[in-house]
Design an enzyme around this catalytic site. Structure first.
Site, PDB file in Angstrom:
ATOM      1  N   ASN A  37       0.792  -1.043  -0.029  1.00  0.00           N
ATOM      2  CA  ASN A  37      -0.092   0.068  -0.061  1.00  0.00           C
ATOM      3  C   ASN A  37       0.606   1.385   0.079  1.00  0.00           C
ATOM      4  O   ASN A  37       0.593   2.313  -0.668  1.00  0.00           O
ATOM      5  CB  ASN A  37      -0.894  -0.163   1.009  1.00  0.00           C
ATOM      6  CG  ASN A  37      -1.893  -1.024   1.079  1.00  0.00           C
ATOM      7  OD1 ASN A  37      -1.920  -1.762   0.259  1.00  0.00           O
ATOM      8  ND2 ASN A  37      -2.775  -1.328   2.199  1.00  0.00           N
ATOM      9  N   THR A  66     -15.768  37.605 -32.481  1.00  0.00           N
ATOM     10  CA  THR A  66     -16.526  36.895 -31.373  1.00  0.00           C
ATOM     11  C   THR A  66     -17.868  36.061 -31.957  1.00  0.00           C
ATOM     12  O   THR A  66     -18.103  36.954 -32.985  1.00  0.00           O
ATOM     13  CB  THR A  66     -17.077  38.410 -30.523  1.00  0.00           C
ATOM     14  OG1 THR A  66     -17.735  39.103 -31.312  1.00  0.00           O
ATOM     15  CG2 THR A  66     -15.793  39.129 -29.892  1.00  0.00           C
ATOM     16  N   HIS A  67     -18.252  35.297 -31.390  1.00  0.00           N
ATOM     17  CA  HIS A  67     -19.471  34.485 -31.964  1.00  0.00           C
ATOM     18  C   HIS A  67     -19.015  34.141 -33.238  1.00  0.00           C
ATOM     19  O   HIS A  67     -19.949  33.786 -33.982  1.00  0.00           O
ATOM     20  CB  HIS A  67     -20.892  35.467 -31.972  1.00  0.00           C
ATOM     21  CG  HIS A  67     -20.754  36.138 -30.754  1.00  0.00           C
ATOM     22  ND1 HIS A  67     -21.645  35.769 -29.687  1.00  0.00           N
ATOM     23  CD2 HIS A  67     -20.628  37.399 -30.292  1.00  0.00           C
ATOM     24  CE1 HIS A  67     -21.689  36.492 -28.754  1.00  0.00           C
ATOM     25  NE2 HIS A  67     -21.238  37.682 -29.260  1.00  0.00           N
ATOM     26  N   SER A  70      -7.776  13.356 -49.255  1.00  0.00           N
ATOM     27  CA  SER A  70      -8.869  12.514 -49.259  1.00  0.00           C
ATOM     28  C   SER A  70      -8.798  11.179 -50.197  1.00  0.00           C
ATOM     29  O   SER A  70      -8.082  11.407 -51.325  1.00  0.00           O
ATOM     30  CB  SER A  70     -10.019  13.188 -49.564  1.00  0.00           C
ATOM     31  OG  SER A  70     -11.148  12.355 -49.972  1.00  0.00           O
ATOM     32  N   LYS A 111      -8.805  17.750 -51.418  1.00  0.00           N
ATOM     33  CA  LYS A 111      -8.914  17.874 -50.048  1.00  0.00           C
ATOM     34  C   LYS A 111      -7.491  18.020 -49.585  1.00  0.00           C
ATOM     35  O   LYS A 111      -6.642  17.348 -49.591  1.00  0.00           O
ATOM     36  CB  LYS A 111      -9.885  17.019 -49.410  1.00  0.00           C
ATOM     37  CG  LYS A 111     -11.302  17.203 -50.150  1.00  0.00           C
ATOM     38  CD  LYS A 111     -12.325  17.475 -49.080  1.00  0.00           C
ATOM     39  CE  LYS A 111     -11.938  17.274 -47.778  1.00  0.00           C
ATOM     40  NZ  LYS A 111     -13.064  16.197 -47.237  1.00  0.00           N
ATOM     41  N   ASN A 139      -6.898  17.593 -45.432  1.00  0.00           N
ATOM     42  CA  ASN A 139      -7.704  17.646 -44.475  1.00  0.00           C
ATOM     43  C   ASN A 139      -6.680  17.884 -43.123  1.00  0.00           C
ATOM     44  O   ASN A 139      -5.770  17.481 -43.036  1.00  0.00           O
ATOM     45  CB  ASN A 139      -8.366  16.152 -44.071  1.00  0.00           C
ATOM     46  CG  ASN A 139      -9.236  15.633 -45.399  1.00  0.00           C
ATOM     47  OD1 ASN A 139      -9.925  16.727 -45.392  1.00  0.00           O
ATOM     48  ND2 ASN A 139      -9.464  14.651 -45.685  1.00  0.00           N
ATOM     49  N   GLU A 192      -7.795  17.776 -35.728  1.00  0.00           N
ATOM     50  CA  GLU A 192      -9.038  17.115 -35.518  1.00  0.00           C
ATOM     51  C   GLU A 192      -9.015  16.000 -34.344  1.00  0.00           C
ATOM     52  O   GLU A 192      -9.713  15.946 -33.475  1.00  0.00           O
ATOM     53  CB  GLU A 192      -9.907  16.836 -36.815  1.00  0.00           C
ATOM     54  CG  GLU A 192     -10.291  17.512 -37.697  1.00  0.00           C
ATOM     55  CD  GLU A 192     -10.625  16.911 -39.160  1.00  0.00           C
ATOM     56  OE1 GLU A 192     -11.924  16.947 -39.399  1.00  0.00           O
ATOM     57  OE2 GLU A 192     -10.017  16.171 -39.708  1.00  0.00           O
ATOM     58  N   GLN A 248      -6.250   0.676  -7.405  1.00  0.00           N
ATOM     59  CA  GLN A 248      -5.698   0.106  -8.645  1.00  0.00           C
ATOM     60  C   GLN A 248      -6.083   0.637  -9.818  1.00  0.00           C
ATOM     61  O   GLN A 248      -5.573   0.695 -11.031  1.00  0.00           O
ATOM     62  CB  GLN A 248      -5.699  -1.194  -8.756  1.00  0.00           C
ATOM     63  CG  GLN A 248      -5.046  -1.965  -9.873  1.00  0.00           C
ATOM     64  CD  GLN A 248      -4.837  -3.600  -9.377  1.00  0.00           C
ATOM     65  OE1 GLN A 248      -4.300  -3.967  -8.457  1.00  0.00           O
ATOM     66  NE2 GLN A 248      -5.477  -4.403 -10.344  1.00  0.00           N
ATOM     67  N   LYS A 294      -4.685   3.867 -12.235  1.00  0.00           N
ATOM     68  CA  LYS A 294      -3.670   3.785 -13.052  1.00  0.00           C
ATOM     69  C   LYS A 294      -3.864   3.855 -14.732  1.00  0.00           C
ATOM     70  O   LYS A 294      -3.389   4.649 -15.344  1.00  0.00           O
ATOM     71  CB  LYS A 294      -2.375   2.741 -12.876  1.00  0.00           C
ATOM     72  CG  LYS A 294      -1.455   3.537 -11.715  1.00  0.00           C
ATOM     73  CD  LYS A 294      -0.840   2.242 -11.094  1.00  0.00           C
ATOM     74  CE  LYS A 294      -0.924   2.362  -9.562  1.00  0.00           C
ATOM     75  NZ  LYS A 294      -2.236   1.885  -9.022  1.00  0.00           N
TER      76      LYS A 294
HETATM   77  N1  ARG Z   1      -1.736  -3.529  -7.546  1.00  0.00           N
HETATM   78  C1  ARG Z   1      -1.960  -2.733  -6.315  1.00  0.00           C
HETATM   79  C2  ARG Z   1      -2.586  -1.388  -6.765  1.00  0.00           C
HETATM   80  O1  ARG Z   1      -2.020  -0.886  -7.630  1.00  0.00           O
HETATM   81  C3  ARG Z   1      -0.870  -2.812  -5.238  1.00  0.00           C
HETATM   82  C4  ARG Z   1      -1.361  -2.653  -4.060  1.00  0.00           C
HETATM   83  C5  ARG Z   1      -1.974  -4.002  -3.659  1.00  0.00           C
HETATM   84  N2  ARG Z   1      -2.153  -3.749  -2.135  1.00  0.00           N
HETATM   85  C6  ARG Z   1      -3.210  -4.664  -1.713  1.00  0.00           C
HETATM   86  N3  ARG Z   1      -3.224  -4.520  -0.365  1.00  0.00           N
HETATM   87  N4  ARG Z   1      -3.613  -5.324  -2.203  1.00  0.00           N
HETATM   88  O2  ARG Z   1      -3.218  -0.575  -6.182  1.00  0.00           O
END
Ligand code: ARG
Length: 446
Positions: A110, A155-156, A277, A283, A285, A290, A322, A325
């Site tokens: 943790n 503007t607009h 295109s 064209k 593009n 975009e 988790q 990420k």
């Molecule tokens: N893969 C976990 C995460 O990204 C790591 C921490 C896991 N901790 C646990 N108590 N299961 O959060």
């Protein structure tokens, strides 16, 4: 030997990770941070006499070797070992045997994952800040070439008043300056060491957290172990900075799409940033513009995703975390690629001065200037002057002959106020901006 018979089995419990719980594909991108964190932690355990110096040496040597293996593409990733932390630790067992088991003294996954994520955000926030500065620099260079290029300001999306095209580009310079600062403050929020918090309550060993913080380049140590293992505000701050940057990029791209249209013809994109295109040979593009505009949605989604994940969590660590990420890394990938593309697009865009100036001709766009003339030279209240000029513009009364000839250049010259579009004011803003970027570089905030 089956894993359950080895001492290393305790690092992952008795069950192998299922596909559902695996995070390796995503969090292996933090391998550098994970290994750096472990090396600093091991050094500290040695320094504090918690683990013998021979064992620490073996651990560090093993960790360095693992880093080399990963970098050489030789590391054998095992998704069944769930995440980056366990993959590294299991390999350490293979390399140095049971001594590997001493690395996790006074540490939990943790506080480990919180440390890795903070190091990661610090790195990518710094990178994004630098990319914002690059984009500011590209805009600034183009602004300097276009101080006296006159273009309608809108503007607009209706022609409003003539402005210097340099002034237009400097508006975007300002936006990306704020984004650079936002990445800087996301970096600052992440700049705190959580290691030592253990699973949630703190460690029972005499740790030296200041030492670890210094080794890892953190400027402070967490004040509350329970907050430290469950806080992901730094992830939110980073994604918010990314989302805000995407908003600005999307606006710039929208302007570029409009300017590069046949109807406007103000700019021409280089071949590298446009495509033909498959059906219509004429064209050209604006694909990059975009796509940047389109990708902004992903980053806004990432922000919403992490906010939603966090909002229902009881203290302290929960496995939900988790899920921070994938959106974090996707936001980084998207904003960094978009910023880099925008830098190239701005550097290579060609400006059609004639089209811009042609669009800035005529009396209509100068209506405000005529009203200002009546105020200044004839002492008329502005509201009355407005009505007079409006009547002429709408063809309801004839233009009396004693109006002077006002040109678009007169119009921009007259906006001689700080922040205004008078060419020398724009030039002044550009000089100040070069200074700003210069000091950003010197102070390392680039
Ligand atoms: N893969 C976990 C995460 O990204 C790591 C921490 C896991 N901790 C646990 N108590 N299961 O959060």
């Amino acid at each position: 030997m089956p894993m359950s018979d080895s001492p290393s089995s305790s690092i992952r419990g008795s069950e192998l990770a299922s596909d559902f719980t695996v995070s390796l594909d995503i969090d292996k991108r933090m391998y550098r941070e994970d290994i750096a964190g472990s090396i600093a932690h091991a050094e500290m355990l040695g320094k504090q006499g918690i683990v013998s110096s021979e064992d620490v040496e073996a651990i560090i040597e093993g960790l360095r070797r693992i880093r080399e293996e990963i970098e050489a593409g030789e590391f054998e990733w095992k998704p069944e070992l769930e995440d980056i932390h366990i993959n590294v630790e299991a390999r350490l067992y293979e390399l140095i045997g049971d001594t590997a088991g001493r690395l996790h003294t006074a540490r939990s996954r943790n506080d480990q994952v919180a440390t890795d994520a903070r190091l990661y955000v610090k790195r990518v926030a710094g990178e994004c800040r630098a990319l914002c500065r690059e984009l500011q620099r590209a805009l600034l260079d183009r602004a300097e070439e276009n101080v006296t290029t006159i273009v309608p300001g809108y503007t607009h999306l209706q022609r409003a008043q003539p402005v210097s095209f340099g002034h237009v580009l400097m508006a975007y310079y300002e936006m990306f300056g704020r984004d650079a600062e936002a990445f800087g403050s996301a970096r600052a929020t992440a700049d705190m060491l959580p290691l030592g918090s253990g699973a949630l309550a703190g460690a029972t060993y005499p740790l030296d957290q200041e030492f670890v913080a210094e080794r890892l380049g953190f400027s402070t140590v967490s004040a509350n172990s329970m907050d430290a293992v469950s806080d992901r505000d730094f992830v939110l701050d980073f994604i918010f900075a990314a989302a805000k940057t995407m908003t600005h990029l999307s606006r710039l791209c929208e302007d570029i799409v409009v300017w590069s249209s046949e109807e406007f013809g103000f700019v021409r994109l280089s071949d590298a940033y446009s495509s033909g295109s498959s059906m219509m040979p004429q064209k050209r593009n604006p694909d990059y513009a975009e796509l940047i505009r389109g990708k902004s949605g992903r980053v806004f989604g990432s922000l919403m995703s992490v906010m939603t994940t966090l909002k229902g969590l009881p203290l302290t660590y929960n496995r939900d975390l988790q899920e921070d990420k994938p959106p974090l890394m996707d936001a980084y990938d998207t904003v960094a690629a978009s910023l880099a593309a925008a830098v190239g697009m701005v550097r290579e865009i060609s400006v059609n001065r004639d089209r811009m100036e042609a669009a800035s001709q005529g009396d209509e766009i100068l209506a405000t200037d005529y009203a200002d003339y009546l105020v200044r030279e004839r002492g008329m209240p502005f509201r009355e002057a407005y009505v007079r000029v409006a009547a002429i513009v709408h063809g309801e009364s004839a233009s009396d002959s004693d109006y002077p000839t006002i040109t678009a250049l007169d119009s921009i010259n007259a906006r001689d106020i700080p922040g205004g579009t008078a060419p020398w004011r724009v030039r002044e803003a550009i000089m100040r901006a070069y200074g700003e970027l210069g000091s950003a570089r010197l102070s390392g905030e680039w």
